[in-house]
Scaffold this motif. Structure first.
Motif, PDB file in Angstrom:
ATOM      1  N   VAL A 206       0.851  -1.198   0.000  1.00 52.74           N
ATOM      2  CA  VAL A 206       0.000   0.000   0.000  1.00 52.74           C
ATOM      3  C   VAL A 206       0.882   1.242   0.000  1.00 52.74           C
ATOM      4  O   VAL A 206       1.834   1.349   0.779  1.00 52.74           O
ATOM      5  CB  VAL A 206      -0.930   0.015   1.235  1.00 52.74           C
ATOM      6  N   GLY A 207       0.562   2.196  -0.859  1.00 54.90           N
ATOM      7  CA  GLY A 207       1.356   3.416  -0.950  1.00 54.90           C
ATOM      8  C   GLY A 207       2.601   3.194  -1.780  1.00 54.90           C
ATOM      9  O   GLY A 207       2.620   2.400  -2.714  1.00 54.90           O
ATOM     10  N   GLY A 208       3.681   3.907  -1.440  1.00 56.46           N
ATOM     11  CA  GLY A 208       4.916   3.803  -2.182  1.00 56.46           C
ATOM     12  C   GLY A 208       5.154   4.997  -3.084  1.00 56.46           C
ATOM     13  O   GLY A 208       4.599   6.079  -2.884  1.00 56.46           O
ATOM     14  N   LEU A 209       6.000   4.788  -4.082  1.00 54.76           N
ATOM     15  CA  LEU A 209       6.309   5.838  -5.054  1.00 54.76           C
ATOM     16  C   LEU A 209       5.051   6.225  -5.817  1.00 54.76           C
ATOM     17  O   LEU A 209       4.292   5.360  -6.268  1.00 54.76           O
ATOM     18  CB  LEU A 209       7.388   5.347  -6.019  1.00 54.76           C
ATOM     19  N   GLN A 210       4.855   7.524  -5.980  1.00 50.03           N
ATOM     20  CA  GLN A 210       3.673   8.022  -6.684  1.00 50.03           C
ATOM     21  C   GLN A 210       4.107   8.838  -7.898  1.00 50.03           C
ATOM     22  O   GLN A 210       4.894   9.789  -7.783  1.00 50.03           O
ATOM     23  CB  GLN A 210       2.838   8.903  -5.758  1.00 50.03           C
ATOM     24  N   LEU A 211       3.616   8.462  -9.076  1.00 45.31           N
ATOM     25  CA  LEU A 211       3.858   9.194 -10.311  1.00 45.31           C
ATOM     26  C   LEU A 211       2.515   9.542 -10.926  1.00 45.31           C
ATOM     27  O   LEU A 211       1.571   8.747 -10.863  1.00 45.31           O
ATOM     28  CB  LEU A 211       4.678   8.350 -11.294  1.00 45.31           C
TER      29      LEU A 211
END
Length: 206
Positions: free
Chosen positions: A194-199
């Protein structure tokens, strides 16, 4: 006429002439952030992006409301409100080490409250950043293990930077950020996806 008033009349006429001589703002000047025609109770932005973490890829959609508490000629600082919906398109083959327990679904919903800064240059270039947190709910399903599904309410820490260009009333650009849940149960199998790097790509019509 009372001659004592004559100097005041001359002063007033001169002051009026000076005011009329001031340059007026034209339609060709660069737009200011204070010129927004979108009321605060309507969304002023949207984001289409994706979270990437440990092999899971979860596209997301966000809308953004903005409540400004500092307004400059070229920049703003405000409270941002973002409801989010995200669904995993690519899921891990197994969520249990040394076993085959594939994840069959993963979804995340959140309401992020953030403080955000936006700057606009006369050329039309825009950039900004934000940092916020809020409640989130995620749910996942699994196959072949001791747990078939899980569902948890957690907190989500979320931040990102953006840069774009304004053409007319709308700005378009790219974003990069990171999100991470907190206040989660250690027994959760889906938490590490869940979540992490967002582009993403964003549109802003504030």
């Amino acid at each position: 006429m009372n001659r004592r008033f004559l100097p005041w009349i001359v002063f007033t006429l001169c002051l009026s002439s000076a005011v009329m001589a001031q340059p007026t703002r034209t339609a060709t000047r660069p737009a200011l952030l204070s010129d927004s025609k979108t009321p605060a109770w309507l969304p002023r932005g949207a984001l289409l992006g994706t979270f990437i973490r440990n092999g899971a890829v979860a596209p997301e959609v966000r809308l953004q409301w903005q409540l400004v508490f500092f307004q400059g000629r070229r920049d703003t600082l405000g409270l941002l409100i973002e409801p989010t919906a995200s669904f995993a398109a690519i899921k891990p083959d197994s969520v249990v080490e040394d076993a085959t327990v594939p994840m069959t679904s993963l979804q995340l919903y959140s309401l992020v409250l953030a403080v955000g800064y936006t700057a606009r240059r006369p050329s039309g270039l825009e950039w900004g950043f934000q940092l916020g947190t809020g409640p989130a709910w995620y749910a996942a399903r699994f196959r072949g293990g001791s747990k078939a599904e899980e569902s948890y309410f957690v907190g989500l820490l979320d931040g990102r930077a953006r840069i774009g260009y304004r053409v007319g009333p709308m700005a378009l650009g790219v974003t990069v950020g990171y999100g991470d849940p907190y206040n989660y149960r250690r027994t959760s199998l889906a938490r590490s996806y869940v979540g992490g790097l967002q582009l993403g790509l964003y549109a802003d019509w504030r």
